[in-house]
Write a protein that holds these residues in place. Structure first.
Motif, PDB file in Angstrom:
ATOM      1  N   ASP A 110      47.442  37.321  10.593  1.00  0.00           N
ATOM      2  CA  ASP A 110      48.330  35.875  11.153  1.00  0.00           C
ATOM      3  C   ASP A 110      49.779  36.479  11.158  1.00  0.00           C
ATOM      4  O   ASP A 110      50.385  35.471  12.078  1.00  0.00           O
ATOM      5  N   VAL A 111      50.696  36.751  10.046  1.00  0.00           N
ATOM      6  CA  VAL A 111      51.607  36.754  10.084  1.00  0.00           C
ATOM      7  C   VAL A 111      52.177  37.681  11.405  1.00  0.00           C
ATOM      8  O   VAL A 111      53.309  38.051  11.688  1.00  0.00           O
ATOM      9  N   LEU A 112      51.439  39.091  11.016  1.00  0.00           N
ATOM     10  CA  LEU A 112      51.839  39.633  11.949  1.00  0.00           C
ATOM     11  C   LEU A 112      51.410  39.331  13.707  1.00  0.00           C
ATOM     12  O   LEU A 112      52.661  39.670  14.703  1.00  0.00           O
ATOM     13  N   ALA A 113      50.627  38.124  13.891  1.00  0.00           N
ATOM     14  CA  ALA A 113      50.192  37.903  15.450  1.00  0.00           C
ATOM     15  C   ALA A 113      51.628  35.911  15.820  1.00  0.00           C
ATOM     16  O   ALA A 113      52.598  36.425  16.359  1.00  0.00           O
ATOM     17  N   GLU A 114      52.130  36.138  14.492  1.00  0.00           N
ATOM     18  CA  GLU A 114      53.397  35.058  13.965  1.00  0.00           C
ATOM     19  C   GLU A 114      54.594  36.004  15.109  1.00  0.00           C
ATOM     20  O   GLU A 114      55.113  35.448  15.565  1.00  0.00           O
ATOM     21  N   TRP A 115      54.178  36.717  14.247  1.00  0.00           N
ATOM     22  CA  TRP A 115      55.889  38.190  15.052  1.00  0.00           C
ATOM     23  C   TRP A 115      55.628  38.764  16.197  1.00  0.00           C
ATOM     24  O   TRP A 115      56.468  38.260  16.924  1.00  0.00           O
ATOM     25  N   PHE A 116      54.265  39.028  16.606  1.00  0.00           N
ATOM     26  CA  PHE A 116      54.440  39.471  17.659  1.00  0.00           C
ATOM     27  C   PHE A 116      54.458  37.911  19.093  1.00  0.00           C
ATOM     28  O   PHE A 116      55.101  38.469  20.054  1.00  0.00           O
ATOM     29  N   ASP A 117      54.449  37.288  18.489  1.00  0.00           N
ATOM     30  CA  ASP A 117      54.277  36.163  20.233  1.00  0.00           C
ATOM     31  C   ASP A 117      55.905  36.059  19.327  1.00  0.00           C
ATOM     32  O   ASP A 117      56.708  34.881  20.698  1.00  0.00           O
ATOM     33  N   GLN A 118      56.647  35.731  18.924  1.00  0.00           N
ATOM     34  CA  GLN A 118      58.740  35.945  18.886  1.00  0.00           C
ATOM     35  C   GLN A 118      58.634  37.268  19.979  1.00  0.00           C
ATOM     36  O   GLN A 118      58.551  38.020  20.725  1.00  0.00           O
ATOM     37  N   PRO A 119      60.246  36.361  20.650  1.00  0.00           N
ATOM     38  CA  PRO A 119      60.287  36.340  22.168  1.00  0.00           C
ATOM     39  C   PRO A 119      61.021  37.989  21.982  1.00  0.00           C
ATOM     40  O   PRO A 119      61.363  38.574  22.987  1.00  0.00           O
ATOM     41  N   ASP A 120      62.135  38.177  20.691  1.00  0.00           N
ATOM     42  CA  ASP A 120      62.685  39.551  20.835  1.00  0.00           C
ATOM     43  C   ASP A 120      61.333  40.773  20.315  1.00  0.00           C
ATOM     44  O   ASP A 120      61.459  41.441  19.636  1.00  0.00           O
ATOM     45  N   PHE A 121      60.367  40.227  20.119  1.00  0.00           N
ATOM     46  CA  PHE A 121      58.992  41.745  19.268  1.00  0.00           C
ATOM     47  C   PHE A 121      59.498  42.150  20.165  1.00  0.00           C
ATOM     48  O   PHE A 121      59.376  42.901  21.551  1.00  0.00           O
ATOM     49  N   ARG A 122      59.537  44.336  19.201  1.00  0.00           N
ATOM     50  CA  ARG A 122      60.211  44.974  20.126  1.00  0.00           C
ATOM     51  C   ARG A 122      59.939  45.686  19.449  1.00  0.00           C
ATOM     52  O   ARG A 122      59.992  47.304  19.677  1.00  0.00           O
ATOM     53  N   GLY A 123      58.421  46.098  18.890  1.00  0.00           N
ATOM     54  CA  GLY A 123      58.068  47.077  17.867  1.00  0.00           C
ATOM     55  C   GLY A 123      58.765  47.186  16.012  1.00  0.00           C
ATOM     56  O   GLY A 123      59.542  46.204  15.780  1.00  0.00           O
ATOM     57  N   CYS A 124      57.674  48.116  15.839  1.00  0.00           N
ATOM     58  CA  CYS A 124      58.612  48.308  14.312  1.00  0.00           C
ATOM     59  C   CYS A 124      59.946  49.217  14.252  1.00  0.00           C
ATOM     60  O   CYS A 124      59.423  50.641  14.834  1.00  0.00           O
ATOM     61  N   MET A 125      60.854  48.756  14.063  1.00  0.00           N
ATOM     62  CA  MET A 125      62.037  49.504  13.967  1.00  0.00           C
ATOM     63  C   MET A 125      61.752  50.821  12.945  1.00  0.00           C
ATOM     64  O   MET A 125      62.276  51.723  13.545  1.00  0.00           O
ATOM     65  N   PHE A 126      61.024  51.463  12.074  1.00  0.00           N
ATOM     66  CA  PHE A 126      60.569  51.627  11.320  1.00  0.00           C
ATOM     67  C   PHE A 126      59.744  52.669  11.668  1.00  0.00           C
ATOM     68  O   PHE A 126      60.308  54.085  12.001  1.00  0.00           O
ATOM     69  N   ILE A 127      58.940  52.509  12.726  1.00  0.00           N
ATOM     70  CA  ILE A 127      58.203  53.765  13.057  1.00  0.00           C
ATOM     71  C   ILE A 127      59.483  54.452  14.189  1.00  0.00           C
ATOM     72  O   ILE A 127      58.966  55.218  14.368  1.00  0.00           O
ATOM     73  N   LYS A 128      59.596  53.122  14.837  1.00  0.00           N
ATOM     74  CA  LYS A 128      61.031  54.087  15.803  1.00  0.00           C
ATOM     75  C   LYS A 128      61.704  54.980  15.622  1.00  0.00           C
ATOM     76  O   LYS A 128      62.131  56.147  15.366  1.00  0.00           O
TER      77      LYS A 128
END
Length: 193
Positions: A87-105
């Motif tokens: 559910d928390v991930l869904a909140e993050w995904f809905d943020q307009p500035d979501f661009r994936g995981c900085m650590f994966i990148k």
């Protein structure tokens, strides 16, 4: 207390690197985006890599604190908290500035396993694992570390699916899979839970 110039630089650099990546963002782009001169940057950080490490430490602290706080606000039991992750991930995904995981990148851009930036990225994932391993133990999972790893694999996959845009509801789908894992590991939810 007013933030120091160093702290301000790290916060601004985090935004720039998150949008543009690490290798693709040069010092000139950082100067233009942050308004902080190269001289000032190099006064605080001896190299771009040192600045990236500071950015990753700040992102880890901010993101981990946020995700754990939200998980604990949304659910009161260890089992509920393991599901609330999605559910928390869904909140993050809905943020307009979501661009994936900085650590994966970061780990993709600095692929050598012993590179300090790769190591810092892996540490973020290890700390999240430690938290979810603790929840799995509190919930009474037969093999808590296995359960925690499986849940975090679902988390990582949903982040990538959302970032790449090929999945309509990656957090919801990952949550449905997590429910199956939890039932297998912990048994069905009792009426009292």
């Amino acid at each position: 207390m007013r933030p120091s110039k160093r702290d301000e630089l790290v916060r601004e650099a985090l935004k720039v690197f998150y949008r543009g990546g690490f290798h693709a963002t040069g010092m000139d782009a950082l100067v233009a985006a942050t308004g902080i001169s190269k001289t000032t940057m190099f006064k605080h950080f001896s190299s771009k890599e040192e600045l990236i490490l500071a950015v990753l430490r700040l992102r880890d602290e901010n993101f981990r604190n946020w995700i754990i706080r939200r998980v604990e606000e949304l659910a009161k039991t260890p089992r509920g908290r393991m599901l609330a992750l999605f559910d928390v991930l869904a909140e993050w995904f809905d943020q307009p500035d979501f661009r994936g995981c900085m650590f994966i990148k970061a780990s993709a851009e600095f692929q050598e396993a012993d590179h300090p930036i790769h190591v810092q990225s892996a540490e973020h994932k290890r700390l999240l694992f430690k938290y979810f391993d603790g929840l799995a133990r509190q919930a009474g999972a037969d093999q808590p570390s296995d359960l925690a790893r499986q849940l975090l694999l679902l988390k990582e996959g949903s982040i990538i699916a959302k970032h790449m845009g090929y999945e309509a509801d990656p957090a919801g789908d990952a949550k449905a899979a997590a429910q199956i894992l939890l039932e297998r590991s912990l048994g069905p939810v009792s009426k009292a839970a």
